[in-house]
Motif scaffolding. Structure first.
Motif, PDB file in Angstrom:
ATOM      1  N   ASP A  77      12.276  -4.297 -70.239  1.00 31.87           N
ATOM      2  CA  ASP A  77      11.344  -5.001 -71.703  1.00 31.87           C
ATOM      3  C   ASP A  77      10.071  -5.403 -70.814  1.00 31.87           C
ATOM      4  N   LEU A  78      10.285  -5.978 -69.841  1.00 33.69           N
ATOM      5  CA  LEU A  78       9.327  -6.544 -69.045  1.00 33.69           C
ATOM      6  C   LEU A  78       8.888  -5.750 -67.976  1.00 33.69           C
ATOM      7  N   HIS A  79       7.329  -5.312 -68.467  1.00 34.82           N
ATOM      8  CA  HIS A  79       6.371  -4.663 -67.195  1.00 34.82           C
ATOM      9  C   HIS A  79       5.610  -5.084 -66.558  1.00 34.82           C
ATOM     10  N   ILE A  80       5.047  -5.326 -65.097  1.00 29.69           N
ATOM     11  CA  ILE A  80       4.586  -5.880 -64.803  1.00 29.69           C
ATOM     12  C   ILE A  80       3.467  -4.442 -64.072  1.00 29.69           C
ATOM     13  N   SER A  81       2.057  -5.171 -64.029  1.00 34.87           N
ATOM     14  CA  SER A  81       0.710  -4.621 -63.128  1.00 34.87           C
ATOM     15  C   SER A  81      -0.026  -5.479 -62.261  1.00 34.87           C
ATOM     16  N   PHE A  82      -0.347  -4.676 -61.014  1.00 38.40           N
ATOM     17  CA  PHE A  82      -0.267  -5.775 -59.939  1.00 38.40           C
ATOM     18  C   PHE A  82      -1.685  -4.868 -59.063  1.00 38.40           C
ATOM     19  N   PRO A  83      -2.959  -5.665 -57.901  1.00 38.55           N
ATOM     20  CA  PRO A  83      -2.917  -4.543 -56.979  1.00 38.55           C
ATOM     21  C   PRO A  83      -2.364  -3.770 -56.418  1.00 38.55           C
ATOM     22  N   SER A  84      -2.187  -2.839 -56.205  1.00 38.80           N
ATOM     23  CA  SER A  84      -1.764  -2.323 -54.872  1.00 38.80           C
ATOM     24  C   SER A  84      -2.311  -1.032 -54.002  1.00 38.80           C
ATOM     25  N   VAL A  91      -1.852   9.724 -52.346  1.00 37.43           N
ATOM     26  CA  VAL A  91      -0.486   9.042 -53.271  1.00 37.43           C
ATOM     27  C   VAL A  91      -1.492   8.352 -53.786  1.00 37.43           C
ATOM     28  N   LYS A  92      -1.684   8.100 -54.487  1.00 35.40           N
ATOM     29  CA  LYS A  92      -2.384   7.098 -55.475  1.00 35.40           C
ATOM     30  C   LYS A  92      -1.649   5.483 -56.037  1.00 35.40           C
ATOM     31  N   ALA A  93      -2.329   4.748 -55.391  1.00 33.57           N
ATOM     32  CA  ALA A  93      -2.009   3.250 -55.590  1.00 33.57           C
ATOM     33  C   ALA A  93      -1.396   3.048 -56.745  1.00 33.57           C
ATOM     34  N   SER A  94       0.046   2.705 -57.224  1.00 27.18           N
ATOM     35  CA  SER A  94       1.338   2.418 -58.293  1.00 27.18           C
ATOM     36  C   SER A  94       1.592   0.793 -58.107  1.00 27.18           C
ATOM     37  N   SER A  95       1.632   0.532 -58.971  1.00 28.02           N
ATOM     38  CA  SER A  95       2.687  -0.600 -58.756  1.00 28.02           C
ATOM     39  C   SER A  95       3.910  -0.340 -58.191  1.00 28.02           C
ATOM     40  N   LYS A  96       4.616   0.494 -59.926  1.00 28.44           N
ATOM     41  CA  LYS A  96       6.043   0.506 -59.742  1.00 28.44           C
ATOM     42  C   LYS A  96       6.381   1.043 -58.225  1.00 28.44           C
ATOM     43  N   VAL A  97       5.190   1.550 -57.320  1.00 30.86           N
ATOM     44  CA  VAL A  97       6.156   1.863 -55.959  1.00 30.86           C
ATOM     45  C   VAL A  97       6.630   0.875 -55.615  1.00 30.86           C
ATOM     46  N   TYR A  98       5.361  -0.901 -55.647  1.00 30.76           N
ATOM     47  CA  TYR A  98       5.852  -1.263 -54.590  1.00 30.76           C
ATOM     48  C   TYR A  98       6.729  -2.907 -55.680  1.00 30.76           C
ATOM     49  N   MET A  99       7.005  -2.210 -56.616  1.00 30.75           N
ATOM     50  CA  MET A  99       8.120  -2.805 -57.455  1.00 30.75           C
ATOM     51  C   MET A  99       8.900  -4.195 -56.258  1.00 30.75           C
ATOM     52  N   LYS A 126      -7.461  -2.427 -46.351  1.00 27.26           N
ATOM     53  CA  LYS A 126      -7.867  -1.733 -48.176  1.00 27.26           C
ATOM     54  C   LYS A 126      -7.767  -2.791 -49.259  1.00 27.26           C
ATOM     55  N   GLN A 127      -8.979  -2.285 -49.993  1.00 25.67           N
ATOM     56  CA  GLN A 127      -8.789  -2.902 -51.192  1.00 25.67           C
ATOM     57  C   GLN A 127      -7.174  -3.063 -52.412  1.00 25.67           C
ATOM     58  N   GLY A 128      -7.240  -3.499 -52.771  1.00 29.59           N
ATOM     59  CA  GLY A 128      -6.122  -3.376 -53.942  1.00 29.59           C
ATOM     60  C   GLY A 128      -7.072  -2.798 -55.248  1.00 29.59           C
ATOM     61  N   ASN A 129      -6.099  -2.415 -55.817  1.00 27.32           N
ATOM     62  CA  ASN A 129      -6.535  -1.389 -57.393  1.00 27.32           C
ATOM     63  C   ASN A 129      -5.596  -0.930 -57.672  1.00 27.32           C
ATOM     64  N   ILE A 130      -5.688  -1.362 -59.637  1.00 28.96           N
ATOM     65  CA  ILE A 130      -4.851  -1.270 -60.561  1.00 28.96           C
ATOM     66  C   ILE A 130      -6.103  -0.137 -60.888  1.00 28.96           C
ATOM     67  N   THR A 131      -4.977   0.984 -60.946  1.00 31.01           N
ATOM     68  CA  THR A 131      -5.812   2.904 -61.002  1.00 31.01           C
ATOM     69  C   THR A 131      -5.472   2.845 -62.602  1.00 31.01           C
ATOM     70  N   ALA A 132      -6.949   4.048 -63.166  1.00 29.81           N
ATOM     71  CA  ALA A 132      -6.665   4.954 -64.273  1.00 29.81           C
ATOM     72  C   ALA A 132      -5.342   5.200 -64.594  1.00 29.81           C
ATOM     73  N   GLU A 133      -4.635   6.059 -63.614  1.00 30.33           N
ATOM     74  CA  GLU A 133      -3.544   6.465 -63.425  1.00 30.33           C
ATOM     75  C   GLU A 133      -2.010   5.328 -64.207  1.00 30.33           C
TER      76      GLU A 133
END
Ligand SMILES: [Zn+2]
Length: 379
Positions: A77-84, A91-99, A126-133
């Motif tokens: 129940d802990l979810h984390i988002s960060f720049p990736s 393939v879009k940037a995504s925190s899940k890929v880099y967990m 490359k600039q990190g990003n937290i995407t709309a997706e």
């Protein structure tokens, strides 16, 4: 992470605990503090406290299932988002890929900067990003029932990287589902969307004190106390800066300063030249740190000259060194001019000027200034 493992920030910790105990912890928090002041560490300590099954008044227990899962950043129940960054083209940037990488990074350096993180995943330029997706993903996840039936916590490390996509989250932040908490950890609120800021309660972190950083370096990083104190003084309130300084600063800084000033004050060209040679062999970071250290000690010496009874908060031998300088009663203008000359030297060293030439020129300037003269340059 325990609250007790978060360096300093006593006010923020107590404030958060009070909010929790009074049942007034807001569902959306914005923890803001400069790099290295512990925003992520504090958010993790709060999260662990919330999920802890045997919490005390002031801290989590550290060994229950809840604590253990948060420590591993593996609580369902802990979810984390960060720049990736995009893991591969198309393939879009995504925190899940880099967990996995993020877990490792936080284990190693809970006070690490975004720059450190992006280096860690080889983002290069490359600039990190937290995407709309990812924002849509967050909404979907938080709208599901909690796996363990209690709270759901969403951490957003560096909401600055949401850009205007952050607007997707507004409704969620304003009216999150039951028992859902959103903690954002920012460095600069200026770079966070106003629409998000206005919907969160702010917790501002102060720069860490020299004593707090010194203590952390000694107890956690097993640093030598005097080198820790030197790094802490130059770290501008940031634990991560201090760690970096400790790595770059190969040795005690007082020794070369002694040698340098001995040469300069006795007009001993051989000593000065040797110092220039030795210092010239070290890296630019080390040279810069040495010069910053010198400026700090001179600042203390000036205060000792001007303020009767002033006691500098320095290790004993550094205080004694500053005291000896103070006894010479140089006028404040001399200190000012030396400070200026050092600033210029740092400026040039940072821009890859030939460091030995710079250091020699600085030595001559200081030698003239302490005699009440100025070095005239024909240029
Ligand atoms: Zn616990």
């Amino acid at each position: 992470m325990h609250f007790s493992e978060v360096t300093g920030q006593a006010l923020a910790k107590q404030g958060l605990l009070n909010l929790w105990h009074s049942g007034k912890l807001p569902h959306a928090l914005m923890i803001t503090g400069k790099e290295g002041t512990g925003g992520l560490a504090l958010a993790l300590a709060l999260t662990q406290y919330i999920f802890c099954e045997q919490k005390g008044d002031q801290d989590s227990c550290g060994h229950c299932a809840g604590c253990t899962k948060v420590q591993k950043l593996a609580h369902p129940d802990l979810h984390i988002s960060f720049p990736s960054i995009p893991p591969k083209p198309g393939v879009k940037a995504s925190s899940k890929v880099y967990m996995g990488e993020f877990r490792e990074f936080v284990q190693q350096s809970p006070y690490g900067s975004t720059f450190d993180w992006l280096q860690f995943i080889n983002a290069e330029n490359k600039q990190g990003n937290i995407t709309a997706e990812e924002c849509r993903d967050i909404i979907e996840t938080l709208n599901m029932t909690a796996f363990e039936g209690g709270y759901k916590v969403q951490l957003i490390w560096r909401p600055e990287y949401l850009g205007k996509e952050g607007n997707i989250l507004l409704k969620l932040i304003e009216e999150p589902p039951q028992q859902t908490l959103i903690f954002m950890i920012a460095e600069e609120t200026e770079d966070v969307l106003n629409t998000i800021l206005s919907r969160t309660q702010q917790v501002n972190l102060l720069p860490l004190t020299v004593a707090e950083i010194t203590d952390a370096l000694v107890t956690r990083n097993q640093a030598d106390p005097r080198r820790a104190a030197q790094a802490a003084q130059l770290a501008e309130g940031s634990y991560s800066n201090a760690l970096q300084l400790l790595n770059y600063t190969g040795s005690d800084l007082l020794l070369p300063l002694r040698e340098w000033f001995n040469g300069v004050f006795t007009h001993n060209g051989i000593t000065v030249n040797k110092w220039v040679e030795d210092m010239g062999k070290t890296g630019r970071e080390q040279q810069k740190n040495f010069l910053l250290f010198t400026q700090q000690l001179l600042g203390h010496a000036l205060r000792m000259t001007l303020i009767p009874g002033y006691v500098p908060s320095l290790p004993e031998d550094e205080a004694a060194f500053a005291g000896k300088l103070a006894q010479r009663n140089f006028a404040p203008e001399i200190y000012e001019k030396i400070d200026e000359a050092i600033n210029k030297t740092i400026y040039h060293i940072e821009r890859n000027a030939h460091s030995r030439t710079q250091l020699l020129y600085l030595s001559l300037q200081v030698q003239y200034l302490i005699q009440g003269q100025e070095l005239k340059v024909f240029a």
